[in-house]
Scaffold this active site. Structure first.
Site, PDB file in Angstrom:
ATOM      1  N   ASP A 115     -18.971 -44.318   3.916  1.00 35.89           N
ATOM      2  CA  ASP A 115     -17.855 -44.270   3.528  1.00 35.89           C
ATOM      3  C   ASP A 115     -17.293 -42.837   3.125  1.00 35.89           C
ATOM      4  O   ASP A 115     -16.872 -42.661   2.006  1.00 35.89           O
ATOM      5  CB  ASP A 115     -17.543 -45.275   2.130  1.00 35.89           C
ATOM      6  CG  ASP A 115     -16.205 -45.559   1.819  1.00 35.89           C
ATOM      7  OD1 ASP A 115     -15.151 -45.400   2.944  1.00 35.89           O
ATOM      8  OD2 ASP A 115     -16.027 -46.088   0.637  1.00 35.89           O
ATOM      9  N   ARG A 139     -12.660 -49.514  -5.028  1.00 37.87           N
ATOM     10  CA  ARG A 139     -12.861 -50.959  -4.343  1.00 37.87           C
ATOM     11  C   ARG A 139     -13.924 -51.902  -5.126  1.00 37.87           C
ATOM     12  O   ARG A 139     -13.742 -53.065  -5.296  1.00 37.87           O
ATOM     13  CB  ARG A 139     -13.719 -50.844  -2.989  1.00 37.87           C
ATOM     14  CG  ARG A 139     -14.019 -52.023  -2.133  1.00 37.87           C
ATOM     15  CD  ARG A 139     -14.694 -51.700  -1.010  1.00 37.87           C
ATOM     16  NE  ARG A 139     -15.620 -50.987  -0.964  1.00 37.87           N
ATOM     17  CZ  ARG A 139     -15.606 -49.659  -0.511  1.00 37.87           C
ATOM     18  NH1 ARG A 139     -14.423 -49.191  -0.035  1.00 37.87           N
ATOM     19  NH2 ARG A 139     -16.755 -48.994  -0.492  1.00 37.87           N
ATOM     20  N   PHE A 140     -14.687 -51.221  -5.937  1.00 41.30           N
ATOM     21  CA  PHE A 140     -15.575 -51.821  -6.556  1.00 41.30           C
ATOM     22  C   PHE A 140     -15.464 -52.027  -8.287  1.00 41.30           C
ATOM     23  O   PHE A 140     -16.212 -52.592  -9.065  1.00 41.30           O
ATOM     24  CB  PHE A 140     -17.056 -51.249  -6.375  1.00 41.30           C
ATOM     25  CG  PHE A 140     -17.576 -51.445  -5.094  1.00 41.30           C
ATOM     26  CD1 PHE A 140     -17.742 -52.655  -4.430  1.00 41.30           C
ATOM     27  CD2 PHE A 140     -17.959 -50.329  -4.416  1.00 41.30           C
ATOM     28  CE1 PHE A 140     -18.020 -52.596  -3.027  1.00 41.30           C
ATOM     29  CE2 PHE A 140     -18.521 -50.302  -2.935  1.00 41.30           C
ATOM     30  CZ  PHE A 140     -18.411 -51.745  -2.390  1.00 41.30           C
ATOM     31  N   VAL A 153     -13.168 -46.191 -12.887  1.00 44.07           N
ATOM     32  CA  VAL A 153     -13.998 -44.938 -13.451  1.00 44.07           C
ATOM     33  C   VAL A 153     -13.344 -44.448 -14.623  1.00 44.07           C
ATOM     34  O   VAL A 153     -12.062 -44.182 -14.629  1.00 44.07           O
ATOM     35  CB  VAL A 153     -14.200 -43.644 -12.073  1.00 44.07           C
ATOM     36  CG1 VAL A 153     -14.921 -42.720 -12.633  1.00 44.07           C
ATOM     37  CG2 VAL A 153     -14.636 -44.435 -10.778  1.00 44.07           C
TER      38      VAL A 153
END
Length: 465
Positions: free
Chosen positions: A180, A60-61, A64
């Site tokens: 989460d 979501r952010f 990686v």
């Protein structure tokens, strides 16, 4: 004011104008700054010491990527500028004192990387090549023992987050909630234990336990498929810290269900990997809040259980825990600590049962060996008696087995006697001894002479030899 620096520090200032050089020297020795801590000059930030590799995931952010830092493989989570608040929150959580735990993803460092008009925000953690629990379950069918290792370790990580601990000095580890919890945010280590990561939405328990208004009014966050019923239907007591802990436990129950679906044990077969998604039977792959509210709250449905689980005691124990943790009533759920304790207790109980069964098997084997030894002794005694009984003597020369010879030796010389050395006939001949009927020839210094057998015929054991 004179400032003394070593050569390494002054070397990086060579070539600068005198005024700039003096200002930097003063700042280097000063503890004042712009509110972000002491102003110290660093030759290289962590981002400049990392060799970035391929991308291994996206969320979501941001993304990686895998990297290498001082010879160690690391994971680099790269946030966008727009996600500055999430970056700062996760960094502050990771930097909390006493947060180190084997089941919490190890934090290495953070950095802000200039990319021209944009900035990248980096969080660097340990790297686990097996990936997330979600990825691991896609590729692997597991046993109930591996399930226990994965889930019990993850439960320990969640319990550690939820609980507070006092330090030996004035420091302490505060309580957190994750907000989460899902299989994509739990990493699988090489020893098949888990570490909880992705703390971007985590919050710390404030003094007094009352959640701040700006969080309480926007508490519906996380992955919609894993949201607890009270969050979906907006009935959660959002100002109470414990409410968020109970919601974490509900989310973790879905992770337990996913992992259990990939267990094969005896007659229990694993669910196909593409179907190991909570509520996939009634929702789309990317469900809306309304769809999940209808399924979880209005219809009160839960992920289906495998009918084969009913016949397996180990799995039944786990399903009872899962059913408690995804209860529609938040207060009926286990706490993370209770969940960890229940799982730990079951594993210890199974280990004790296995140990007891092993001891019983060893005792049974020993009893069988004792019976076999007794049977063998009886057979040897019968063999010896038959050789000395004229009525049972077999025609031809007497022949003993090695066990028969040892038994005969014990009967003649006693149980503590040493074994008689058995010399082959050829070896006896090489020593100069030869047996001829009831006479022996002995070699002496004066030549060879013949002597009569001196055995006592009155000895009942030797009479017939």
């Amino acid at each position: 004011m004179s400032t003394t620096l070593d050569r390494d520090k002054t070397a990086c200032l060579d070539g600068l104008p005198p005024g700039t050089r003096s200002m930097l020297l003063v700042l280097e020795e000063s503890d004042s700054g712009s509110g972000f801590g002491s102003t110290k000059l660093h030759v290289a930030t962590i981002s400049k010491q990392i060799r970035l590799g391929s991308k291994i995931g996206a969320g979501r952010f941001g993304t990686v990527s895998r990297g290498t830092f001082k010879g160690e493989a690391v994971a680099v989570k790269i946030f966008r500028d727009a996600d500055l608040l999430s970056f700062d929150n996760e960094r502050e959580i990771f930097e909390t004192r006493m947060l180190r735990h084997p089941q919490i993803l190890r934090f290495i460092g953070s950095d802000r990387v200039d990319k021209g008009l944009l900035h990248e925000l980096w969080i660097v953690t340990e790297y686990h090549p097996l990936g997330s629990l979600h990825d691991f379950l896609l590729e692997n069918v597991i046993t109930i023992d591996i399930f226990n290792s994965l889930i019990t370790s993850a439960a320990k990580g969640l319990a550690f987050l939820h609980d507070g601990y006092d330090g030996t000095t004035n420091s302490c580890k505060p309580q957190f909630v994750h907000r989460d919890v899902k299989s994509r945010n739990i990493m699988v280590k090489e020893d098949l234990t888990c570490a909880i990561g992705d703390l971007g939405l985590a919050i710390v328990k404030p003094p007094g336990g009352t959640i701040p208004q700006h969080i309480a009014e926007k508490y519906k966050c996380g992955t919609v498929r894993y949201l607890a019923p009270e969050i979906l239907n907006s009935t959660m007591s959002s100002y109470e810290f414990e409410s968020y802990q109970r919601a974490d436990v509900y989310s973790f129950s879905l992770v337990m269900w996913e992992t259990l679906c990939r267990v094969e044990e005896g007659e229990v077969k694993a669910r196909s990997a593409e179907r190991v998604i909570p509520y996939i039977e009634w929702t789309e792959r990317d469900p809306t809040d309304e769809q999940m509210t209808d399924v979880v709250c209005t219809r009160n449905l839960r992920p289906p259980e495998n009918p084969q689980w009913d016949g397996n005691k180990k799995i039944q124990y786990v399903t009872e825990i899962i059913q408690s943790c995804w209860s529609a009533n938040p207060t009926a759920r286990y706490t993370a600590f209770q969940l960890k304790t229940r799982l730990d207790y079951k594993i210890s109980e199974e280990e004790e049962d296995n140990k007891e069964q092993l001891q019983q098997q060893e005792q049974l084997v020993q009893v069988q060996d004792d019976y076999e030894d007794e049977d063998e002794d009886e057979e040897v005694d019968a063999e010896v008696d038959a050789q000395f009984d004229p009525n049972k003597r077999l025609p031809g020369p007497r022949r003993f087995s090695m066990a028969g010879i040892k038994q005969l030796q014990k009967r003649i010389f006693g149980a503590q006697s040493r074994d008689i050395e058995m010399v082959p006939l050829a070896g006896m001949a090489s020593r100069g001894n030869a047996k001829v009927h009831d006479q022996e020839q002995l070699e002496t210094k004066n030549g060879t002479r013949t002597i009569e057998n001196t055995k006592d015929p009155k000895d009942p054991l030797l009479r017939n030899l």
